[in-house]
Structure formats: C-alpha cells, structure tokens
Design a protein around this motif. Structure first.
Motif, PDB file in Angstrom:
ATOM      1  N   GLY A  91       9.948 -92.037 -69.000  1.00 49.78           N
ATOM      2  CA  GLY A  91      10.251 -93.453 -68.978  1.00 49.78           C
ATOM      3  C   GLY A  91      11.618 -93.794 -68.461  1.00 49.78           C
ATOM      4  N   LYS A  92      12.446 -92.788 -68.126  1.00 51.00           N
ATOM      5  CA  LYS A  92      13.809 -93.050 -67.649  1.00 51.00           C
ATOM      6  C   LYS A  92      13.876 -92.766 -66.158  1.00 51.00           C
ATOM      7  N   LEU A  93      14.184 -93.794 -65.370  1.00 49.40           N
ATOM      8  CA  LEU A  93      14.231 -93.651 -63.923  1.00 49.40           C
ATOM      9  C   LEU A  93      15.552 -93.039 -63.478  1.00 49.40           C
ATOM     10  N   LEU A  94      15.529 -92.290 -62.396  1.00 53.72           N
ATOM     11  CA  LEU A  94      16.753 -91.743 -61.836  1.00 53.72           C
ATOM     12  C   LEU A  94      17.604 -92.863 -61.250  1.00 53.72           C
ATOM     13  N   VAL A  95      18.923 -92.683 -61.330  1.00 51.46           N
ATOM     14  CA  VAL A  95      19.862 -93.698 -60.848  1.00 51.46           C
ATOM     15  C   VAL A  95      20.231 -93.377 -59.412  1.00 51.46           C
ATOM     16  N   ARG A  96      20.232 -94.374 -58.550  1.00 51.77           N
ATOM     17  CA  ARG A  96      20.619 -94.189 -57.153  1.00 51.77           C
ATOM     18  C   ARG A  96      22.113 -94.422 -57.036  1.00 51.77           C
ATOM     19  N   LEU A  97      22.846 -93.407 -56.577  1.00 53.64           N
ATOM     20  CA  LEU A  97      24.310 -93.445 -56.528  1.00 53.64           C
ATOM     21  C   LEU A  97      24.794 -93.606 -55.091  1.00 53.64           C
ATOM     22  N   SER A  98      25.845 -94.405 -54.932  1.00 54.43           N
ATOM     23  CA  SER A  98      26.529 -94.449 -53.644  1.00 54.43           C
ATOM     24  C   SER A  98      27.356 -93.170 -53.497  1.00 54.43           C
ATOM     25  N   PRO A  99      27.725 -92.771 -52.268  1.00 56.31           N
ATOM     26  CA  PRO A  99      28.480 -91.519 -52.102  1.00 56.31           C
ATOM     27  C   PRO A  99      29.775 -91.488 -52.908  1.00 56.31           C
ATOM     28  N   ALA A 100      30.538 -92.587 -52.907  1.00 53.89           N
ATOM     29  CA  ALA A 100      31.801 -92.601 -53.661  1.00 53.89           C
ATOM     30  C   ALA A 100      31.543 -92.511 -55.155  1.00 53.89           C
ATOM     31  N   ALA A 101      30.521 -93.239 -55.626  1.00 54.03           N
ATOM     32  CA  ALA A 101      30.201 -93.181 -57.051  1.00 54.03           C
ATOM     33  C   ALA A 101      29.730 -91.798 -57.454  1.00 54.03           C
ATOM     34  N   ARG A 102      28.971 -91.141 -56.587  1.00 53.64           N
ATOM     35  CA  ARG A 102      28.497 -89.793 -56.896  1.00 53.64           C
ATOM     36  C   ARG A 102      29.665 -88.828 -57.085  1.00 53.64           C
ATOM     37  N   ASN A 103      30.684 -88.957 -56.226  1.00 53.20           N
ATOM     38  CA  ASN A 103      31.849 -88.082 -56.323  1.00 53.20           C
ATOM     39  C   ASN A 103      32.584 -88.283 -57.650  1.00 53.20           C
ATOM     40  N   ILE A 104      32.750 -89.539 -58.058  1.00 48.57           N
ATOM     41  CA  ILE A 104      33.444 -89.824 -59.317  1.00 48.57           C
ATOM     42  C   ILE A 104      32.631 -89.321 -60.505  1.00 48.57           C
ATOM     43  N   VAL A 105      31.327 -89.554 -60.482  1.00 46.19           N
ATOM     44  CA  VAL A 105      30.465 -89.150 -61.587  1.00 46.19           C
ATOM     45  C   VAL A 105      30.451 -87.634 -61.763  1.00 46.19           C
ATOM     46  N   GLU A 106      30.368 -86.913 -60.641  1.00 42.19           N
ATOM     47  CA  GLU A 106      30.313 -85.453 -60.730  1.00 42.19           C
ATOM     48  C   GLU A 106      31.670 -84.861 -61.120  1.00 42.19           C
ATOM     49  N   THR A 107      32.733 -85.483 -60.672  1.00 43.54           N
ATOM     50  CA  THR A 107      34.067 -84.957 -60.984  1.00 43.54           C
ATOM     51  C   THR A 107      34.407 -85.127 -62.464  1.00 43.54           C
ATOM     52  N   HIS A 108      34.051 -86.263 -63.049  1.00 45.65           N
ATOM     53  CA  HIS A 108      34.434 -86.567 -64.421  1.00 45.65           C
ATOM     54  C   HIS A 108      33.295 -86.410 -65.421  1.00 45.65           C
ATOM     55  N   GLY A 109      32.154 -85.937 -64.971  1.00 46.47           N
ATOM     56  CA  GLY A 109      31.062 -85.686 -65.892  1.00 46.47           C
ATOM     57  C   GLY A 109      30.543 -86.933 -66.574  1.00 46.47           C
ATOM     58  N   LEU A 110      30.326 -87.991 -65.831  1.00 46.96           N
ATOM     59  CA  LEU A 110      29.893 -89.265 -66.400  1.00 46.96           C
ATOM     60  C   LEU A 110      28.373 -89.379 -66.365  1.00 46.96           C
ATOM     61  N   ASP A 111      27.864 -90.222 -67.245  1.00 50.40           N
ATOM     62  CA  ASP A 111      26.437 -90.501 -67.281  1.00 50.40           C
ATOM     63  C   ASP A 111      26.212 -91.925 -66.787  1.00 50.40           C
ATOM     64  N   PRO A 112      25.750 -92.100 -65.547  1.00 50.39           N
ATOM     65  CA  PRO A 112      25.604 -93.456 -64.978  1.00 50.39           C
ATOM     66  C   PRO A 112      24.528 -94.297 -65.644  1.00 50.39           C
ATOM     67  N   SER A 113      23.688 -93.691 -66.479  1.00 54.89           N
ATOM     68  CA  SER A 113      22.637 -94.471 -67.135  1.00 54.89           C
ATOM     69  C   SER A 113      23.172 -95.292 -68.293  1.00 54.89           C
ATOM     70  N   ASN A 114      24.477 -95.118 -68.615  1.00 57.49           N
ATOM     71  CA  ASN A 114      25.046 -95.860 -69.741  1.00 57.49           C
ATOM     72  C   ASN A 114      25.316 -97.322 -69.403  1.00 57.49           C
ATOM     73  N   ILE A 115      25.411 -97.673 -68.128  1.00 61.48           N
ATOM     74  CA  ILE A 115      25.636 -99.068 -67.753  1.00 61.48           C
ATOM     75  C   ILE A 115      24.623 -99.466 -66.690  1.00 61.48           C
ATOM     76  N   THR A 116      24.482-100.767 -66.537  1.00 60.35           N
ATOM     77  CA  THR A 116      23.532-101.289 -65.548  1.00 60.35           C
ATOM     78  C   THR A 116      24.189-101.332 -64.170  1.00 60.35           C
ATOM     79  N   PRO A 117      23.589-100.693 -63.132  1.00 61.93           N
ATOM     80  CA  PRO A 117      24.167-100.728 -61.789  1.00 61.93           C
ATOM     81  C   PRO A 117      24.268-102.156 -61.272  1.00 61.93           C
ATOM     82  N   SER A 118      25.347-102.430 -60.552  1.00 62.84           N
ATOM     83  CA  SER A 118      25.579-103.784 -60.043  1.00 62.84           C
ATOM     84  C   SER A 118      25.329-103.898 -58.548  1.00 62.84           C
ATOM     85  N   GLY A 119      25.050-102.807 -57.875  1.00 65.09           N
ATOM     86  CA  GLY A 119      24.859-102.834 -56.432  1.00 65.09           C
ATOM     87  C   GLY A 119      23.514-103.387 -56.026  1.00 65.09           C
ATOM     88  N   PRO A 120      23.314-103.629 -54.737  1.00 58.48           N
ATOM     89  CA  PRO A 120      22.026-104.127 -54.234  1.00 58.48           C
ATOM     90  C   PRO A 120      20.928-103.097 -54.426  1.00 58.48           C
TER      91      PRO A 120
END
Length: 503
Positions: free
Chosen positions: A175-204
């Motif tokens: 029931g949990k969909l994968l999050v589509r990351l922009s290249p810059a966001a992907r770099n930040i998420v992987e570097t700092h070990g973040l979970d992008p599913s914790n907030i609602t994406p604001s991009g198009p």
C-alpha cells in the motif's frame, strides 16, 4: 559399459569377448546364466528407460511459440498414435496436439499454463509399452525443474581497504507507493539517510524536490531521528559477493526510480497516474504484429459504394417460408465469390516479389472472439450455394469462438470480408490481411428515401434499405480502376441476387 553391452549381438558372445580381451573387467562381478544381461540393463541405477521425445510443433505458418493450455493425458497413461495429448494455444487458436507414436506418457516436462514455449522445445517423454515409465531418462537439455535452479553466487576475495556500505534497499511496504525523487533531492536523501515518505512531495506530479529534501533535513536537525544513515566500516579481509550489473544498479540507491506512471497496488485505492498491466496472449501479439506490418508495408487504397439490399431482404423472406434460414452476410459472401469469379484479376496475393493469381476462391470471414480476431475460411465459395455457405459460416464461427479451429480452417484464403453491421456500424475501413490483396468492410442496413418513377412515369418517394461497403485494396496489385470496376460489379450482384444462381 552398459552401452557397449547393448550394441552386442548376444550375452554369451559379449561375455566370451570380455573374458578373453579384458579378464580383469569381470573380476568381482557375477553374471547369472539366464536373463542376467537383461536384468543388468533394467537396473535403474545403471541406466534409465530411454524416452521418445515429443517437441513443441509448429501448428501454424506464423507460429514461433505456444502456450500449454491443458494436458489431456496423465503420466503413466497409454497413448496410441492419433490420441489427443494436449491443447496448445498458437498465434491463431487453441489446437489439439495429437500423438504420432504409440507408447506410455512417461514424463510431462512443461506443465499446464506454461507460456511462450518456443518451437522445438521438449514438452514430454513417451516410452514403449512394457517399459518402466517411472525410470525414464530425462535428457540433459530437458525442462526438468531441477535443471532450472539458479546458479550459486560467485565469491571473490577483495583486497584490504576502506569500504563504504551503501544504505540497504528498502522493501516496499504493501500500500505504500515509491517516491519519485529529483536528482538533487536524491543526493541529499542518500547522503543524510532521510526518509522522503515522511512529508508530502511538493513538486509537479508528486516529485520530491530539493526544497522538500532540505525541509526534511531541517526537521532531522531539530531532533527527529532518521531511519537510514550511510555507514563507513573498517576494512575486513572477507569474501564478498560480486553483484551482477543489474544488482549493482539496484544497490547504488536506497530509493530507486519508480515506473512512470506508477503501477497500482492490488487492494489499494488507485493513485493518480497508476495503471494495471494486462498480459498479451500469443494471438493478441500476432494480431498486433500483422496489423502493424500491413499498415506500414501495404499501400492501402479505399473505394466505397452504397448497395440497395431490398431484393435480398425479399428473397430471405421467401426462403424463410421453406424453413431455409440465411443471413444477409451469407448473400454478401456469395456475391463476393461470384464477383471474384467474374474478375479473377482481383483474386490475387502478393508475396513481396510477384503477384499470384489464385485458382480457388476462398473467402476469409472475420470472427471476433475473446482471444482476438480470427478469419476462418469458406473454401471454394463460388461453387457453393447460399444454404451451404450459411451452414459453413455458422459452423466455422462457432468453432472459432470455442477455440477449436483446425490450422487448415484458418490458414490461407484469397479475399477477406469483415461485417460490423450487426453492431450498428454504418461504415468503416478494414486493414488488409497479408498476403491477400483486398478486404471488404460491410456496414449495417439503413432505411433511406429515394425518388422513383411508377409505371405511369410519375415520380414519388419510396423507402429502401441501403448498405455501405468499403473495399480496401493493395495498390501494388489492384489499382484504382480495377478496384472501382470490382465494386461496381459487386454492387450489381448484390442488388440482383438472382444473378448469383447463374454463376
């Protein structure tokens, strides 16, 4: 040893030869006086029962692979030549495969429901009657499940040195969909070990942007724990598995790019942009291939005519009084066959190099089934009467819908007819079925008014039934003039059905 014994002329001769030439070979082995050699060959541990290979056959000229729909015999059952072994779905229909040998079905190597089995693949083994079918030899290239086990991973030792362990790939929760990351966001998420599913994406289109990643990083610095961090470990001289190219791509990112658009999750409400994949059957794939081939390689030309079918409708009523039931489409088939007999230059095919004028008039009729469109053939239609054509068309249509057509009942044909009138379609254009040169598209009958003259020469309005027919022709072999003349002759035959009895 067993193989060399089998090639000899007799047990005694072999024993004498072995004792003379290689006395040491028989040391410690006792040979019974009677039947010893036979029992030696029947020993399963030394040699199994040789099997008769049954391969996936080519059941149509365009068939490249097939599906095993159902096995009609079970392992251990006796089979005689001509018995039905299994049902195979080809690119045209479901065909019953018959055995060409007598024996016992020893081993089914391709189970029911198997898809895309290539031509020539081994699907089962037979043994001769009286042999132990349970001890049949499975060929090394057979489809034995044990031979399909995945190979063990290759381990190599890596030299000592600092190694970086990437964050492990997160398993997708139901029931949990994968999050589509922009290249810059992907770099930040992987570097700092973040979970992008914790907030609602604001991009198009729901893309997780760089601003979303920075916002999530700020929340983490305020004291919220993160679920994933990169770990640097000291070097350890231990074996590590060498990932394949696809595995290496998968582990380089904790958040792989999902499919675009996203695939829907079973049991969950559909998210925007999701879809459901429907596997294509062999028939559907071949239809798509042939339609694409036809429209891209054949120069289609079209000609349209309106035919008055009042005479046909009156004749149907007269035949119905004698309990002879025929359809308008049966008259169209007969009229087309007669027109082709009158104009043999249209009864042709194109093989890519030369034009072939066919001597037999075989009409392919399009039948819609659950598996797709198929065109069974009414052979030598010009020589058949309306009643015989009606019976043939009805029987072929039923067999087509039941998936019981034989290959010779749908292979070939010199001219095709597709009728959508029963669906309320006024007119349409059909795609030529190569290597044929023409196909006739038939619409529904519709009432229209026209001005006619009575016996005294006075004009008046009269209602009549019109039907639109559209001829699609291959411009390489049937030019516009020939197509127009064919349509003119066909119109005359339809509007004067009594002419059909004269040919």
């Amino acid at each position: 040893m067993a193989a060399s014994l089998r090639l000899s002329c007799g047990g005694r001769g072999v024993a004498r030869l072995l004792l003379r030439g290689r006395p040491a070979l028989g040391t410690g082995v006792s040979f019974p006086a009677r039947g010893g050699w036979g029992r030696l060959h029947e020993t399963g541990g030394l040699r199994g029962t040789p099997g008769i290979k049954v391969l996936m056959p080519a059941l149509s000229p365009t068939m490249e692979e097939g599906n095993i729909v159902k096995w009609l015999k079970k392992e251990g059952e006796t089979v005689t030549a001509g018995d039905a072994l299994c049902e195979i779905e080809t690119d045209k229909a479901v065909v019953t495969m018959e055995s060409s040998d007598d024996g016992v079905l020893a081993k089914i190597l391709v189970e029911e429901g198997s898809k895309n089995v290539r031509l020539g693949s081994l699907i089962c083994l037979l043994v001769e009657e009286g042999q132990d079918w349970k001890q049949v030899e499975i060929p090394a290239d057979g489809s034995d499940p044990s031979s399909l086990a995945p190979p063990a991973p290759v381990l190599t030792s890596t030299p000592a040195g600092p190694s970086v362990l990437f964050p492990p790939k997160l398993d997708r929760e139901p029931g949990k969909l994968l999050v589509r990351l922009s290249p810059a966001a992907r770099n930040i998420v992987e570097t700092h070990g973040l979970d992008p599913s914790n907030i609602t994406p604001s991009g198009p289109r729901g893309i997780f942007t760089k601003e979303d990643a920075l916002k999530l990083l700020q929340e983490k610095h305020k004291g919220k724990p993160s679920e994933l961090k990169p770990v640097v470990s000291p070097a350890l001289p231990q074996p590590t598995a060498v990932p394949s190219a696809s595995q290496a791509t998968a582990v380089t990112s904790a958040y792989p790019r999902p499919a675009v658009p996203l695939v829907s999750t079973p049991g969950q409400p559909a998210a925007p942009g999701t879809f459901t994949e429907i596997p294509a059957s062999n028939i559907r794939r071949v239809i798509a291939k042939r339609l694409t081939e036809s429209k891209t390689t054949i120069p289609h030309a079209y000609a349209v005519a309106d035919c008055d079918i009042d005479a046909i409708l009156r004749l149907r009523k007269e035949l119905a009084k004698d309990d002879i039931k025929v359809s308008v489409n049966d008259f169209i088939i007969k009229a087309t066959a007669v027109t082709l007999k009158q104009m043999p230059d249209v009864n042709v095919t194109w093989d890519g190099e030369v034009c072939r004028q066919l001597h037999s008039i075989d009409i392919s009729i399009a039948v819609a089934t659950d598996r797709g469109l198929i065109t069974p053939i009414i052979k030598d239609a010009a020589a058949k009467g309306i009643k015989e054509i009606a019976a043939s068309a009805k029987a072929l249509a039923k067999k087509a819908r039941d998936g019981k057509l034989l290959p010779e009942e749908y292979q070939g044909g010199s001219f095709s007819i597709s009728n959508l009138g029963m669906f309320g379609v006024n007119d349409f254009t059909a795609v030529i079925n190569p290597p044929q040169a023409c196909i006739l598209a038939v619409g529904r009958a519709r009432a229209e008014l026209k001005i006619v003259e009575d016996e005294e020469g006075n004009e008046k309005l009269k209602q009549h039934q019109l039907m639109t027919v559209t001829l699609s022709s291959d411009g390489r072999v049937v030019d516009d003039g020939l197509a127009s003349k064919f349509l003119e002759t066909l119109k005359a035959n339809i509007e004067n059905p009594m002419r059909l009895a004269l040919c």
